[in-house]
Structure formats: structure tokens, C-alpha cells
Design a protein around this motif. Structure first.
Motif, PDB file in Angstrom:
ATOM      1  N   ILE A  99      -3.453 -22.871   9.809  1.00 46.96           N
ATOM      2  CA  ILE A  99      -4.063 -24.089  10.350  1.00 46.96           C
ATOM      3  C   ILE A  99      -3.157 -24.708  11.400  1.00 46.96           C
ATOM      4  CG2 ILE A  99      -4.864 -26.414   9.771  1.00 46.96           C
ATOM      5  CD1 ILE A  99      -5.567 -25.286   6.970  1.00 46.96           C
ATOM      6  N   ALA A 100      -1.868 -24.741  11.115  1.00 44.17           N
ATOM      7  CA  ALA A 100      -0.921 -25.300  12.089  1.00 44.17           C
ATOM      8  C   ALA A 100      -0.916 -24.485  13.374  1.00 44.17           C
ATOM      9  CB  ALA A 100       0.484 -25.339  11.481  1.00 44.17           C
ATOM     10  N   PHE A 101      -1.071 -23.159  13.254  1.00 39.76           N
ATOM     11  CA  PHE A 101      -1.093 -22.309  14.442  1.00 39.76           C
ATOM     12  C   PHE A 101      -2.298 -22.636  15.315  1.00 39.76           C
ATOM     13  CE2 PHE A 101      -2.162 -18.476  16.805  1.00 39.76           C
ATOM     14  CZ  PHE A 101      -0.936 -18.154  17.366  1.00 39.76           C
ATOM     15  N   VAL A 102      -3.474 -22.758  14.710  1.00 34.80           N
ATOM     16  CA  VAL A 102      -4.680 -23.064  15.478  1.00 34.80           C
ATOM     17  C   VAL A 102      -4.584 -24.459  16.083  1.00 34.80           C
ATOM     18  CG1 VAL A 102      -7.177 -23.434  15.317  1.00 34.80           C
ATOM     19  CG2 VAL A 102      -6.126 -21.490  14.157  1.00 34.80           C
ATOM     20  N   MET A 103      -4.042 -25.412  15.348  1.00 31.74           N
ATOM     21  CA  MET A 103      -3.883 -26.766  15.879  1.00 31.74           C
ATOM     22  C   MET A 103      -3.036 -26.747  17.150  1.00 31.74           C
ATOM     23  SD  MET A 103      -3.271 -28.939  12.352  1.00 31.74           S
ATOM     24  CE  MET A 103      -2.889 -30.475  13.230  1.00 31.74           C
ATOM     25  N   LYS A 104      -1.969 -25.964  17.124  1.00 30.38           N
ATOM     26  CA  LYS A 104      -1.050 -25.959  18.266  1.00 30.38           C
ATOM     27  C   LYS A 104      -1.557 -25.100  19.408  1.00 30.38           C
ATOM     28  CE  LYS A 104       3.851 -25.793  19.410  1.00 30.38           C
ATOM     29  NZ  LYS A 104       3.826 -27.183  19.912  1.00 30.38           N
ATOM     30  N   ILE A 105      -2.103 -23.939  19.107  1.00 30.33           N
ATOM     31  CA  ILE A 105      -2.514 -23.028  20.172  1.00 30.33           C
ATOM     32  C   ILE A 105      -3.751 -23.536  20.900  1.00 30.33           C
ATOM     33  CG2 ILE A 105      -4.098 -21.487  18.917  1.00 30.33           C
ATOM     34  CD1 ILE A 105      -1.329 -20.230  21.224  1.00 30.33           C
ATOM     35  N   ASP A 106      -4.641 -24.240  20.179  1.00 28.87           N
ATOM     36  CA  ASP A 106      -5.888 -24.714  20.780  1.00 28.87           C
ATOM     37  C   ASP A 106      -5.929 -26.229  20.960  1.00 28.87           C
ATOM     38  OD1 ASP A 106      -7.162 -22.223  21.088  1.00 28.87           O
ATOM     39  OD2 ASP A 106      -7.711 -22.191  18.984  1.00 28.87           O
ATOM     40  N   HIS A 107      -4.811 -26.895  20.648  1.00 28.74           N
ATOM     41  CA  HIS A 107      -4.708 -28.355  20.826  1.00 28.74           C
ATOM     42  C   HIS A 107      -5.814 -29.085  20.054  1.00 28.74           C
ATOM     43  CE1 HIS A 107      -1.837 -27.379  23.977  1.00 28.74           C
ATOM     44  NE2 HIS A 107      -2.748 -26.602  24.534  1.00 28.74           N
ATOM     45  N   LEU A 108      -5.942 -28.749  18.794  1.00 28.53           N
ATOM     46  CA  LEU A 108      -6.972 -29.336  17.945  1.00 28.53           C
ATOM     47  C   LEU A 108      -6.349 -30.225  16.879  1.00 28.53           C
ATOM     48  CD1 LEU A 108      -9.255 -26.214  17.316  1.00 28.53           C
ATOM     49  CD2 LEU A 108      -9.550 -27.996  19.029  1.00 28.53           C
ATOM     50  N   GLY A 109      -7.163 -31.136  16.352  1.00 30.42           N
ATOM     51  CA  GLY A 109      -6.769 -31.891  15.183  1.00 30.42           C
ATOM     52  C   GLY A 109      -6.937 -31.047  13.930  1.00 30.42           C
ATOM     53  N   PHE A 110      -6.463 -31.573  12.798  1.00 30.25           N
ATOM     54  CA  PHE A 110      -6.499 -30.804  11.549  1.00 30.25           C
ATOM     55  C   PHE A 110      -7.919 -30.410  11.179  1.00 30.25           C
ATOM     56  CE2 PHE A 110      -6.978 -30.634   6.932  1.00 30.25           C
ATOM     57  CZ  PHE A 110      -6.009 -29.700   6.593  1.00 30.25           C
ATOM     58  N   THR A 111      -8.846 -31.355  11.191  1.00 31.21           N
ATOM     59  CA  THR A 111     -10.207 -31.070  10.756  1.00 31.21           C
ATOM     60  C   THR A 111     -10.870 -30.027  11.637  1.00 31.21           C
ATOM     61  OG1 THR A 111     -10.452 -33.289   9.835  1.00 31.21           O
ATOM     62  CG2 THR A 111     -12.473 -32.080  10.331  1.00 31.21           C
ATOM     63  N   ASP A 112     -10.730 -30.175  12.964  1.00 22.44           N
ATOM     64  CA  ASP A 112     -11.330 -29.202  13.877  1.00 22.44           C
ATOM     65  C   ASP A 112     -10.738 -27.813  13.668  1.00 22.44           C
ATOM     66  OD1 ASP A 112     -13.047 -30.993  15.006  1.00 22.44           O
ATOM     67  OD2 ASP A 112     -11.808 -31.434  16.749  1.00 22.44           O
ATOM     68  N   ALA A 113      -9.431 -27.741  13.411  1.00 21.28           N
ATOM     69  CA  ALA A 113      -8.786 -26.448  13.192  1.00 21.28           C
ATOM     70  C   ALA A 113      -9.314 -25.786  11.931  1.00 21.28           C
ATOM     71  CB  ALA A 113      -7.273 -26.623  13.113  1.00 21.28           C
TER      72      ALA A 113
END
Length: 620
Positions: free
Chosen positions: A72-86
Motif C-alpha cells: 500500500i505504501a508503494f502504491v501511495m508513493k509511486i502514484d501519489h495517492l492517499g491511503f484509501t485510493d491506494a
């Protein structure tokens, strides 16, 4: 209103997500000991892999930038998303139905609506892609199918690459996607629709052949569209999705979703120029081919290439194909303004007849496309040899002229041993058979040591004192500071007008930004900064703030004289070339050729006189 995602559903998403596959969509991972994989970090630029993944634990960590976490942290950072969106994005891929705790107690939980913005935009693009593909089979799309057939692509090829057709009517896609529940704001944000002055939506792509552009994960983030009809109100041959939360042209490569596995396996990435070239290359067996989308291959593309290959500076290769020498020369010179550790493993493949991979496949077959890539030559060699491609090396004057052009390019190579090797090669290519002489000329050009400015040597003391180099700096400073006085003059200068390599790159960048004509200094500088490599940004700043030896009233005349002087110097070279050609001819043996050469010389001399008058303060 729905609240937070239930903890057990978050855990299910993590459990069903294979972190090595998730990260592997962005980074080429290789074994690094027991239970560990490593690659180049996608969050900072590095040459040696320091990014580690432990699939058993579902975590990643970079020892270079100290970032780390779970999927989840990887997707948040790579795609610039918040926790819920990730979480929602991972859940959609993993097939997990999410439940949400209600904000107020006592009510049953259920699916949350709507999902995050990014997933909505991805879904809209995916729906558009399917609809466009369906339209390609309709009667109106006959010109699109004909164009594909003429380039050697059948229905199976169109389906493999997701090619589609946008009908000519203005609102068909908008109506279709509204019927699928997408809002007007979502369609505009995704770049699928535009909004006119009255607020009415219209299809962005109309009457065009379309290619879906996907990111490394396979999500469709945008489209490229080719003009088909002469009465298309948009004259541009190709039209791309505008920058959006999903699509950044400086960060995407067409075909990367299909090529990424073979890129990592073969440790080679092949860059071609267009969508049909990617299709032709893949069908011919060059399955590592990609293309940029309406922009030059830049620093962010290079970083993506490094991550996909694993480490370009070791054994990986990036091969550029060009459809002509002029384009190849420009690209090679731009490469010298980039990271030379990257350029050192970069190659160029040019088809002598000027055919691009698509044309080559049609005329000579699949094997010819594969052979084109295998005939690659190092970028350094291509850039050096291109500088004297039009020089007559059968004469002593021609060889010296070639040396004068090539020595600064060789001197720009930062690696001392590599620079010496290319200096030795330069002696052989030019035909001097005097290695010490050529090496000494290169050493003189490199005096002061290679620096970082523009990815080329910082000006040595000799260059700083060189009157031609000083004149070039003044001319470029005038171009950036007062283009309203000299814009047309600057845009009319030839490709070889500037002799200092860094100055030539700045001039190319001005032209690439749309030219200096009709812009204010602020407008031009901003436009140039948008397309210039970061490595030449300091030089742009220095030129933009450089003091000019003229007051406000005298500045327009000074600026015109400075640029005219550059044009005059360029004209002098043209005159000398014409004079050499004339001297090699015998009037008695070939009078027609002699008269033609004499005519060219007289015209060059007349232009030389006009420019000299301008440089001395006369009016244009």
C-alpha cells in the motif's frame, strides 16, 4: 457517508497482492541473496541498485533514500495517492470487495461509493478504449482500416495493440460514457472530452485513428490520435491526451506495457519514433521497442529506462532508431547534455535509406528490422562522426575542418580513458594517420577539464577568452533577454551557427520550444525551461541574467549586431566551403559544374557582405 475501510479487508488486500509483481511493474528486480530481490529505486535517481524487496514479508526498502513500507505504501508513493485510493486500486486488481465502517454507529457497513478519482479516470479510459476499438470495425472507420492495411497491419495486429477509431461526430463518446455513469468533470479531467465556452462537452478525439497509451502496470492513461481527413479542423498530424492526473507525456512510453518483461530479460530498450514503428518492431520480433508520446526522449524517460533494464551503466543498452541523419544528429547532440553514464551505454541505429521501422518492415521484411537494431553504433561515435559527415575528407582542408568540428565533441567526454580512445578513433576516421596530432588537438579542446555544464565541459580559460565563444554567449543572451528585437534573426540561424557544443544545445532548445519570434523574454525563457534538460538550466539562468554592454536605447541595435555577427561567421564558413569546391573544379574539364559552383560562391559572398554590414551596425 462511508467511513474507513475495515481492517480485515485491508489485510486481505495485502495478502492477495504479490509485492514482487507490483514493484516489478516499475522496477527490474534481480535476486540479491536469500529471499531478497533488488533493483534501481523508482523514487530517486541512482546508478547502483539499493532498492530491496522481500516477497515473503511483503515489504520493500531503499537503502539509498531510506524509503520503505508495504504494498500500500508503494502504491501511495509511486502514484501519489492517499491511503484509501491506494487500497481501492490494489483491491480492484486483487478482486477484493471492500467494506467500510460507517461514521455513525449502529448502521450496517457496505461498499463505499464512489471509488477514488484515479481509479475512476482509469475506468473511464478503459471504457473509452473498448468503445474506440469497437468503432474501428464500423463503416465510417474504413479510412482508418485502410491506413493500417497500407502499413502492413491486419485486424489481429490492431487488436493486439488496442487500436481504435474516434467517429467524426462531436459527442458520441461523451454520450456513451455518460451512459456508463461517468461525470462530465471526470471526462474532462481524463482528457477524453473538452468543454466549450458555453459549458457543453465535446469529444476531444474526432475522426482519428487511436492508440491507447498504457503505463507500466497496463492501465490505459491516455491516447495518441492520427489525423485521417483533410478537413480535420486540427491540422496537427498527431494529437495526444493533455497532461492529466494519469498522463504525463514526459513520463510515459508507448508500448512499455508490452515490452517491459523482455526489456528486463534482454537488458535492452529500443526507442523508435512513432506508434506504427512500435507495432512494426514488435511484430518483427523486436519486442523491447517503445516510443515517446509527442515529446523528445528526456531525463524522466531515461530514469524509467534504467529501472526497467536494471542498470544501464553496466550491461544494459538503450538503442535509438532514427529515420534520417538530421534527426539523428540533433538527438545525439542533445544526448551530450544528459547524464554521460547513461549515454555511454546508449546506441544509435539509422537505416541508410532513411526508412523508419514501419517502412522497413513493409519493403524488406521482419529480418531487416531486427538487423537494423543489431547494426547499432555507440552514441558517442554517432555524434562525433555526424559532425563531419558533410566534409570532404579527401582534402587536407576538409580533414582539418572535420577535426575542428569533432574535437570539442570528443573533448566533452568526461571519462578520460574513453575520451582518449575516441581521440585515437577520430584520427582513423578522418584519415590523418597522425595520432599524436589529433590527440593533442582534442587535449587542447579539453583544457580545463570536463565540467558539468550542460553535460559538457565547463568553458576552459581558452574558451572563455575565445572571441567567437564570447560572441556566441552575447547572441544567446540577447535571444533570451530581448527576443522581441532579434527573434526572427535567431530562428533563422542554421544548425551549425554555434560552434561551442553547449551553445548549440541552447539554440536547439530555443527552436524546440517554438522559436524566439513573437515572444517576450519572460515568455521565451519559460518556454525554453519547459523543454530544456535540467543540465542546461544553469546555463540558461546565466545567459538570462548576463550583463549586456549596452544601455536601454542602444540595446536593440547591439542585440541585432550580436546575432548578425553569428550569422556572418556561419556565412563565412559557407563561403569557404564554396570556395574549396570551386578550387577543386577545372573550368575546361567541366564548365557547367564550374559555373554552378561559381554562382553558389557569389551568392554566398553576397549574403556574407549583407551580414557583415548588419554586424557593423547597418540595418537588415
Amino acid at each position: 457517508m462511508a467511513g474507513r475501510i475495515k481492517d480485515e479487508d485491508v489485510a486481505a488486500v495485502k495478502e492477495r497482492t504479490r509485492i514482487e509483481e507490483l514493484v516489478g511493474d516499475h522496477v527490474a528486480l534481480r535476486r540479491a541473496g536469500s529471499g531478497s530481490l533488488k533493483g534501481l529505486c523508482p523514487f530517486h535517481d541512482e546508478k547502483t541498485p539499493s532498492f530491496h524487496v522481500r516477497p515473503q514479508l511483503g515489504v520493500w526498502h531503499c537503502f539509498g533514500c531510506d524509503e520503505g513500507g508495504d504494498a500500500i505504501a508503494f502504491v501511495m508513493k509511486i502514484d501519489h495517492l492517499g491511503f484509501t485510493d491506494a487500497v481501492e486500486r490494489l483491491a480492484a486488481k486483487a478482486g477484493v470487495q471492500l467494506r467500510y465502517d460507517e461514521l455513525s454507529g449502529g448502521r450496517p457497513s457496505g461498499p463505499r461509493q464512489p471509488v477514488g478519482q484515479r481509479q475512476r479516470l482509469v475506468d473511464a479510459n478503459a471504457a473509452a478504449e473498448r468503445w474506440y476499438a469497437e468503432q474501428l470495425m464500423g463503416g465510417e472507420a474504413a479510412p482508418a482500416r485502410t491506413l493500417l492495411a497500407e502499413r502492413g497491419f491486419d485486424r489481429a495486429a490492431a487488436e493486439q495493440f488496442g487500436v481504435g477509431y474516434a467517429p467524426r461526430a462531436g459527442e458520441e463518446l461523451v454520450r456513451h460514457l455518460r451512459g456508463r455513469g461517468f461525470t462530465d468533470d471526470e471526462l474532462v479531467t481524463a482528457g477524453l472530452a473538452g468543454r466549450n465556452q458555453s459549458g457543453r462537452l465535446y469529444d476531444r478525439f474526432r475522426g482519428r485513428l487511436l492508440w491507447p497509451i498504457r503505463d507500466v502496470t497496463g492501465d490505459t492513461v491516455g491516447f495518441g490520435a492520427r489525423r485521417l481527413y483533410d478537413d480535420d479542423r486540427i491540422e496537427a498530424k498527431y494529437l495526444n491526451t493533455p497532461d492529466s492526473p494519469l498522463y504525463r507525456k514526459s513520463q510515459v512510453l508507448y508500448g512499455v506495457d508490452l515490452a517491459k518483461r523482455d526489456i528486463a530479460r534482454e537488458r535492452r530498450l529500443v526507442v523508435v519514433e512513432g506508434y506504427t514503428d512500435v507495432m512494426a518492431a514488435h511484430l518483427a520480433g523486436v519486442t523491447t521497442a517503445v516510443a515517446t508520446c509527442g515529446t523528445a526522449f528526456g531525463e524522466e524517460h531515461a530514469r524509467l529506462a534504467r529501472r526497467l533494464i536494471g542498470d544501464v551503466t553496466a550491461t544494459g543498452e538503450v538503442v535509438f532508431t532514427f529515420d534520417g541523419d538530421a534527426a539523428g544528429q540533433k538527438a545525439a547532440l542533445r544526448a551530450f547534455a544528459a547524464d554521460q553514464q547513461f549515454v555511454a551505454r546508449t546506441f544509435v541505429a539509422v537505416e541508410p535509406s532513411g526508412k523508419d521501422p514501419c517502412d522497413l518492415r513493409q519493403s524488406e521484411g521482419d529480418a531487416a528490422v531486427r538487423a537494423l537494431v543489431e547494426r547499432r553504433v555507440p552514441m558517442f561515435e554517432f555524434a562525433i562522426r555526424s559532425t563531419f559527415a558533410d566534409v570532404d575528407l579527401d582534402t587536407e582542408e576538409g580533414r582539418l575542418a572535420g577535426l575542428d568540428r569533432a574535437a570539442p565533441i570528443v573533448a566533452a567526454i568526461k571519462d578520460r580513458e574513453l575520451r582518449h580512445r575516441y581521440a585515437v578513433n577520430l584520427d582513423r576516421w578522418l584519415g590523418f594517420l597522425d595520432e599524436r596530432f589529433v590527440v593533442s588537438r582534442v587535449a587542447r579542446a579539453a583544457r580545463g577539464g570536463p565540467g558539468a555544464e550542460g553535460g559538457r565541459p565547463a568553458p576552459s580559460r581558452a574558451e572563455a577568452d575565445d572571441p567567437v565563444a564570447t560572441t556566441e554567449r552575447f547572441a544567446l543572451a540577447c535571444a533570451l533577454q530581448v527576443p522581441d528585437h532579434v527573434g526572427a534573426q535567431v530562428d533563422a540561424l542554421g544548425e551549425e551557427a554555434f560552434t561551442v557544443p553547449t551553445h548549440r544545445v541552447v539554440h536547439e532548445t530555443i527552436l524546440a520550444s517554438g522559436g524566439a519570434t513573437g515572444r517576450t523574454g519572460a515568455e521565451l525563457l519559460e518556454a525554453v525551461r519547459q523543454v530544456a534538460p535540467s543540465t542546461v538550466q544553469p546555463l540558461l539562468t546565466r545567459l538570462a541574467v548576463m550583463d549586456l554592454p549596452a544601455g536601454e536605447k542602444e540595446l536593440p541595435r547591439f542585440a541585432r549586431m550580436a546575432v548578425a555577427k553569428i550569422a556572418e561567421i556561419e556565412a563565412n564558413r559557407v563561403v569557404m566551403d564554396a570556395l574549396r569546391r570551386l578550387n577543386r573544379l577545372d573550368r575546361g574539364t567541366d564548365p557547367d559544374a564550374y559555373e554552378q559552383a561559381q554562382k553558389v560562391l557569389l551568392e554566398a559572398q553576397a549574403r556574407q557582405r549583407r551580414l557583415r554590414d548588419q554586424a557593423l551596425g547597418g540595418e537588415a
